[in-house]
Design an enzyme around this catalytic site. Structure first.
Site, mmCIF file in Angstrom:
data_model
loop_
_atom_site.group_PDB
_atom_site.id
_atom_site.type_symbol
_atom_site.label_atom_id
_atom_site.label_comp_id
_atom_site.label_asym_id
_atom_site.label_seq_id
_atom_site.Cartn_x
_atom_site.Cartn_y
_atom_site.Cartn_z
ATOM 1 N N TYR A 198 -4.032 -58.645 16.112
ATOM 2 C CA TYR A 198 -3.548 -57.345 15.668
ATOM 3 C C TYR A 198 -4.488 -56.751 14.643
ATOM 4 O O TYR A 198 -5.047 -57.429 13.804
ATOM 5 C CB TYR A 198 -2.100 -57.382 15.193
ATOM 6 C CG TYR A 198 -1.756 -58.382 14.121
ATOM 7 C CD1 TYR A 198 -1.650 -57.998 12.800
ATOM 8 C CD2 TYR A 198 -1.502 -59.710 14.442
ATOM 9 C CE1 TYR A 198 -1.315 -58.904 11.814
ATOM 10 C CE2 TYR A 198 -1.156 -60.621 13.466
ATOM 11 C CZ TYR A 198 -1.072 -60.213 12.152
ATOM 12 O OH TYR A 198 -0.741 -61.126 11.176
ATOM 13 N N HIS A 258 8.232 -59.327 8.922
ATOM 14 C CA HIS A 258 7.342 -59.112 7.787
ATOM 15 C C HIS A 258 6.969 -57.638 7.646
ATOM 16 O O HIS A 258 6.958 -56.906 8.630
ATOM 17 C CB HIS A 258 6.025 -59.891 7.971
ATOM 18 C CG HIS A 258 6.204 -61.347 8.213
ATOM 19 N ND1 HIS A 258 5.420 -62.032 9.110
ATOM 20 C CD2 HIS A 258 7.065 -62.252 7.699
ATOM 21 C CE1 HIS A 258 5.776 -63.307 9.126
ATOM 22 N NE2 HIS A 258 6.783 -63.466 8.272
#
Length: 191
Positions: free
Chosen positions: A146, A76
């Site tokens: 993240y 992604h």
């Protein structure tokens, strides 16, 4: 009666930084200071990341929980001007984390690196906003945290196949992969 007191000791905390073959991608490991209670470590530092040339202003934090070993997410990225630099850490379980260089002007365009990030090794991967990202879970009940340098912009979300023949990413051997429909339908990478 319990007496509480503290002793302030001046320590210099640093991150242990490993440069990768992809300029701008780093593996970060906290330097531990152990004592009888356990340890203390700085996970990351804006000043130290900036000194590496990394964008260090994180605007969102994301959690991803994965029930099963073999869950593959990616590859992604967000298209410009919404590219997200990421600081990725596995907080539970283990992942094989992958960064792919999408900078067409780069001498490493289309190349990738992978690193095992686990809850126990506490390593992190930093990748700039013009990189693709994906990971494979190596254990059941794996959680990934993240931090990103740009907000989520659904209109700029893109990706390419995890098994693209040009990129030839070498993923760890897993008997059964779990991949969602969107990731299976991404196009192949074009050079």
């Amino acid at each position: 009666m319990v007496l509480l007191f503290s002793l302030c000791v001046v320590l210099t905390f640093v991150m242990i930084v490993t440069e990768t073959k992809l300029g701008g991608v780093f593996i970060l490991e906290p330097e531990r200071f152990d004592d009888e209670r356990g340890f203390f470590a700085r996970a990351w530092s804006e000043t130290e990341l900036a000194a590496l040339g990394a964008e260090a202003r994180f605007v969102e934090g994301n959690l991803s929980f994965n029930n099963k070993r073999g869950t593959l997410r990616g590859i992604h990225y967000q298209t410009p001007p919404h590219g997200q630099g990421k600081l990725v850490r596995c907080t539970r379980g283990a992942i094989y984390d992958v960064a792919v260089d999408l900078r067409s002007h780069s001498s490493t365009f289309g190349q990738w690196i992978g690193a095992e990030l686990t809850a126990s090794n506490r390593r992190m991967m930093y990748l700039p906003g013009d990189f693709g990202h994906g990971y494979l879970t190596l254990e059941d009940e794996t959680e990934v945290h993240y931090q990103v340098t740009a907000t989520y912009a659904p209109e700029s979300c893109a990706g390419f196949r995890w098994d693209d023949p040009v990129l030839a990413i070498i993923w760890p051997k897993i008997d059964e992969l779990i991949i969602n429909e969107r990731d299976l339908e991404y196009p192949e990478f074009k050079i």
